[in-house]
Design a protein around this motif. Structure first.
Motif, PDB file in Angstrom:
ATOM      1  N   SER A 255     -14.249  -0.403 -13.614  1.00  0.00           N
ATOM      2  CA  SER A 255     -12.951   0.165 -13.968  1.00  0.00           C
ATOM      3  C   SER A 255     -12.273  -0.727 -15.002  1.00  0.00           C
ATOM      4  N   PRO A 256     -11.420  -0.157 -15.860  1.00  0.00           N
ATOM      5  CA  PRO A 256     -10.798  -0.948 -16.917  1.00  0.00           C
ATOM      6  C   PRO A 256      -9.680  -1.856 -16.434  1.00  0.00           C
ATOM      7  N   TRP A 257      -9.158  -1.605 -15.221  1.00  0.00           N
ATOM      8  CA  TRP A 257      -8.028  -2.382 -14.707  1.00  0.00           C
ATOM      9  C   TRP A 257      -8.496  -3.360 -13.642  1.00  0.00           C
ATOM     10  N   ILE A 258      -8.126  -4.637 -13.810  1.00  0.00           N
ATOM     11  CA  ILE A 258      -8.415  -5.677 -12.828  1.00  0.00           C
ATOM     12  C   ILE A 258      -7.223  -5.771 -11.884  1.00  0.00           C
ATOM     13  N   VAL A 259      -7.437  -5.462 -10.617  1.00  0.00           N
ATOM     14  CA  VAL A 259      -6.383  -5.614  -9.614  1.00  0.00           C
ATOM     15  C   VAL A 259      -6.477  -7.033  -9.075  1.00  0.00           C
ATOM     16  N   THR A 260      -5.396  -7.773  -9.203  1.00  0.00           N
ATOM     17  CA  THR A 260      -5.441  -9.194  -8.891  1.00  0.00           C
ATOM     18  C   THR A 260      -5.489  -9.453  -7.393  1.00  0.00           C
ATOM     19  N   ARG A 261      -5.973 -10.643  -7.066  1.00  0.00           N
ATOM     20  CA  ARG A 261      -5.990 -11.077  -5.665  1.00  0.00           C
ATOM     21  C   ARG A 261      -4.572 -11.111  -5.107  1.00  0.00           C
ATOM     22  N   ALA A 262      -3.583 -11.499  -5.938  1.00  0.00           N
ATOM     23  CA  ALA A 262      -2.189 -11.556  -5.477  1.00  0.00           C
ATOM     24  C   ALA A 262      -1.675 -10.175  -5.086  1.00  0.00           C
ATOM     25  N   ALA A 263      -2.043  -9.149  -5.851  1.00  0.00           N
ATOM     26  CA  ALA A 263      -1.582  -7.790  -5.542  1.00  0.00           C
ATOM     27  C   ALA A 263      -2.199  -7.266  -4.258  1.00  0.00           C
ATOM     28  N   LEU A 264      -3.405  -7.736  -3.931  1.00  0.00           N
ATOM     29  CA  LEU A 264      -4.103  -7.269  -2.738  1.00  0.00           C
ATOM     30  C   LEU A 264      -3.782  -8.089  -1.493  1.00  0.00           C
ATOM     31  N   GLU A 265      -3.033  -9.162  -1.650  1.00  0.00           N
ATOM     32  CA  GLU A 265      -2.771 -10.075  -0.543  1.00  0.00           C
ATOM     33  C   GLU A 265      -2.234  -9.379   0.708  1.00  0.00           C
ATOM     34  N   PRO A 266      -1.298  -8.400   0.595  1.00  0.00           N
ATOM     35  CA  PRO A 266      -0.775  -7.765   1.816  1.00  0.00           C
ATOM     36  C   PRO A 266      -1.800  -6.943   2.587  1.00  0.00           C
ATOM     37  N   PHE A 267      -2.969  -6.708   1.987  1.00  0.00           N
ATOM     38  CA  PHE A 267      -3.944  -5.797   2.577  1.00  0.00           C
ATOM     39  C   PHE A 267      -5.181  -6.517   3.127  1.00  0.00           C
ATOM     40  N   ARG A 268      -5.061  -7.813   3.318  1.00  0.00           N
ATOM     41  CA  ARG A 268      -6.205  -8.569   3.846  1.00  0.00           C
ATOM     42  C   ARG A 268      -6.564  -8.111   5.258  1.00  0.00           C
ATOM     43  N   THR A 269      -7.868  -8.156   5.542  1.00  0.00           N
ATOM     44  CA  THR A 269      -8.359  -7.825   6.876  1.00  0.00           C
ATOM     45  C   THR A 269      -9.643  -8.613   7.121  1.00  0.00           C
ATOM     46  N   GLN A 283     -18.769 -19.401   7.492  1.00  0.00           N
ATOM     47  CA  GLN A 283     -17.717 -18.873   8.357  1.00  0.00           C
ATOM     48  C   GLN A 283     -16.385 -18.857   7.615  1.00  0.00           C
ATOM     49  N   GLU A 284     -15.626 -17.781   7.810  1.00  0.00           N
ATOM     50  CA  GLU A 284     -14.388 -17.590   7.066  1.00  0.00           C
ATOM     51  C   GLU A 284     -13.207 -18.263   7.757  1.00  0.00           C
ATOM     52  N   PRO A 285     -12.316 -18.901   6.981  1.00  0.00           N
ATOM     53  CA  PRO A 285     -11.140 -19.540   7.569  1.00  0.00           C
ATOM     54  C   PRO A 285     -10.021 -18.567   7.885  1.00  0.00           C
ATOM     55  N   GLY A 286     -10.175 -17.323   7.478  1.00  0.00           N
ATOM     56  CA  GLY A 286      -9.161 -16.297   7.711  1.00  0.00           C
ATOM     57  C   GLY A 286      -9.660 -14.982   7.160  1.00  0.00           C
ATOM     58  N   PRO A 287      -8.840 -13.933   7.190  1.00  0.00           N
ATOM     59  CA  PRO A 287      -9.268 -12.624   6.675  1.00  0.00           C
ATOM     60  C   PRO A 287      -9.607 -12.685   5.184  1.00  0.00           C
ATOM     61  N   MET A 288     -10.769 -12.206   4.810  1.00  0.00           N
ATOM     62  CA  MET A 288     -11.217 -12.270   3.418  1.00  0.00           C
ATOM     63  C   MET A 288     -11.570 -10.904   2.840  1.00  0.00           C
ATOM     64  N   LEU A 289     -11.602  -9.867   3.667  1.00  0.00           N
ATOM     65  CA  LEU A 289     -11.793  -8.519   3.154  1.00  0.00           C
ATOM     66  C   LEU A 289     -10.426  -7.875   2.885  1.00  0.00           C
ATOM     67  N   TYR A 290     -10.442  -6.651   2.335  1.00  0.00           N
ATOM     68  CA  TYR A 290      -9.210  -5.915   2.067  1.00  0.00           C
ATOM     69  C   TYR A 290      -9.353  -4.473   2.549  1.00  0.00           C
ATOM     70  N   ASP A 291      -8.242  -3.927   3.013  1.00  0.00           N
ATOM     71  CA  ASP A 291      -8.181  -2.533   3.450  1.00  0.00           C
ATOM     72  C   ASP A 291      -7.954  -1.670   2.211  1.00  0.00           C
ATOM     73  N   ILE A 292      -9.042  -1.217   1.590  1.00  0.00           N
ATOM     74  CA  ILE A 292      -8.984  -0.436   0.347  1.00  0.00           C
ATOM     75  C   ILE A 292      -9.736   0.874   0.559  1.00  0.00           C
ATOM     76  N   ASP A 293      -9.024   1.990   0.481  1.00  0.00           N
ATOM     77  CA  ASP A 293      -9.669   3.299   0.555  1.00  0.00           C
ATOM     78  C   ASP A 293     -10.429   3.575  -0.736  1.00  0.00           C
ATOM     79  N   LEU A 294     -11.632   4.114  -0.599  1.00  0.00           N
ATOM     80  CA  LEU A 294     -12.511   4.374  -1.746  1.00  0.00           C
ATOM     81  C   LEU A 294     -13.037   5.799  -1.686  1.00  0.00           C
ATOM     82  N   THR A 295     -13.165   6.420  -2.861  1.00  0.00           N
ATOM     83  CA  THR A 295     -13.592   7.815  -2.956  1.00  0.00           C
ATOM     84  C   THR A 295     -14.580   7.973  -4.094  1.00  0.00           C
ATOM     85  N   ILE A 296     -15.560   8.861  -3.898  1.00  0.00           N
ATOM     86  CA  ILE A 296     -16.510   9.225  -4.962  1.00  0.00           C
ATOM     87  C   ILE A 296     -16.324  10.696  -5.304  1.00  0.00           C
ATOM     88  N   GLY A 297     -16.125  10.991  -6.583  1.00  0.00           N
ATOM     89  CA  GLY A 297     -16.065  12.366  -7.055  1.00  0.00           C
ATOM     90  C   GLY A 297     -17.224  12.668  -7.991  1.00  0.00           C
TER      91      GLY A 297
END
Length: 418
Positions: A255-269, A283-297
């Motif tokens: 995708s042409p837009w880079i969504v920053t780690r700072a913008a995704l911070e509230p969505f960590r899981t 081993q992870e020191p805390g949540p490192m994934l993100y709750d991001i809905d994804l779709t294929i068309g």
């Protein structure tokens, strides 16, 4: 967190991918004789950072970094500069700021370019659902996951030269094909062309020696949607013993837009529970994934789009930070602009799979399309579009679209030795 408001009215809609909460980074070409330049998406507009920096509205305390058509120079400056830029943008574009429409360019009037200079590209295989489903197809349920899969992020080194920006057409490749009932391979166009829905992590800082998972997380500049185009029949013949090669070299769309780690911070899981403990370094020191809905068309030539899958990045077994950490354990240096593909993102249900290979069970159960027709694998003229967004209270942090159209293979007269 709730919606942050801006003087750019289109950024205050619940329907935009680009509210003030997001502020993703890209490179746009206005087509007016100026060079492509760095910009920030805000609603349906783009803030021209080259102009803003040149006029002193953005100041990172040193030499200009937005006088070039890529984000590598900003990444070079490190996380403190990344935080400073975001703070300045929030102040410049917030509802209480003085409106400056002369620095805005409508997104509808520009063409998007590659946002970074890709240094290296590594693709992983980090969805347990995907790995199991593909393993069942090729090895049966009892041997679906390789013995090492639950202990190590598996990956392969891809081609940085094949990474292209959304909107770039992708030509069906030629390669060696061999059906089970054929004694020898033949040279022909791919007949089982596929997509893979992934998230790409952009490495914004270099490394020299091994880094921890926490350090790796801080090195990540941001994320893009990623389609790892895959020639399944070429892959089936070539992948033993060293894994994918030409089957994955045709193109990788981002995708042409880079969504920053700072913008995704509230969505960590957190990553899911594990069947056996990981070695301590992973081993992870805390949540490192993100709750991001994804779709294929999928849109056939002249037809309408069919949503063929809905899934979520939170289903992954390994995070980008774990992948980056593991990448460094041999002493492998990471570079600014390295791109890490997550691997196909597949959920646990039939409607949440990330590749046609899985959806159709190897082509045996075609996917139905809106308006008639079906697909086992991609046909010429098909356009694949990936969408992604993390959803907050009355807003979303989205990636925009990542699309590519399949062009026919080159005619045999254009292929040496065909």
């Amino acid at each position: 967190m709730t919606l942050m408001t801006s003087w750019v009215e289109s950024a205050n809609s619940a329907d935009t991918d680009f509210p003030l909460n997001n502020l993703p980074y890209g490179v746009f070409d206005a087509g007016n004789g100026t060079m492509p330049r760095c910009g920030v998406a805000i609603g349906d507009q783009i803030l021209d950072l080259c102009k803003a920096e040149g006029d002193g509205l953005i100041d990172l305390g040193g030499a200009p970094v937005f006088d070039v058509p890529y984000w590598n120079d900003l990444m070079d400056l490190g996380p403190e500069a990344w935080d400073s830029l975001r703070s300045q943008l929030l102040a410049l574009l917030g509802a209480d700021a003085t409106p400056r429409p002369e620095y805005l360019v409508p997104q509808a009037d520009v063409a998007m370019r590659m946002p970074i200079q890709v240094a290296e590209y590594t693709d992983f295989y980090a969805s347990k659902n995907h790995a199991f489903n593909v393993g069942v197809l090729f090895r049966g349920a009892e041997n679906a996951l390789p013995p090492n899969w639950l202990s190590i992020p598996i990956g392969y080194n891809g081609r940085a030269s094949s990474v292209v920006v959304s909107g770039t057409d992708v030509r069906r490749p030629w390669g060696q094909l061999k059906a089970p009932d054929e004694a020898l391979p033949r040279f022909a166009p791919c007949q089982r062309f596929d997509l893979e829905l992934e998230l790409g992590a952009i490495v914004g800082q270099p490394s020299d020696g091994m880094v921890s998972v926490a350090e790796a997380d801080r090195m990540i500049f941001g994320y893009v949607l990623l389609n790892d185009w895959s020639a399944r029949d070429i892959q089936a013949w070539e992948y033993q013993p060293l894994g994918p090669f030409q089957a994955k070299a045709t193109a990788t769309s981002i995708s042409p837009w880079i969504v920053t780690r700072a913008a995704l911070e509230p969505f960590r899981t957190a990553t899911p529970e594990r069947e056996r403990p990981l070695l301590p370094y992973l081993q992870e020191p805390g949540p490192m994934l993100y709750d991001i809905d994804l779709t294929i068309g999928l849109t056939p030539e002249g037809g309408e789009e069919t949503v063929i899958s809905r899934t979520n990045y939170a289903t992954m077994y390994y995070s980008a930070a774990q992948q980056l950490c593991h990448h460094t354990i041999s002493g492998c240096p990471m570079r600014v602009g390295d791109l890490l593909g997550s691997g196909t993102i597949s959920g646990p249900t039939p409607d949440s799979l990330g590749a046609l290979l899985e959806m159709t069970r190897g082509g045996q159960e075609p996917v139905s399309l809106t308006g008639g027709g079906s697909r086992s694998f991609l046909e010429d003229g098909d356009t694949l579009t990936l969408y992604g967004a993390a959803r907050g209270d009355g807003y979303r942090v989205g990636f925009g679209a990542c699309s590519g159209k399949v062009l026919p293979a080159l005619d045999a007269t254009q292929i040496p030795g065909a």
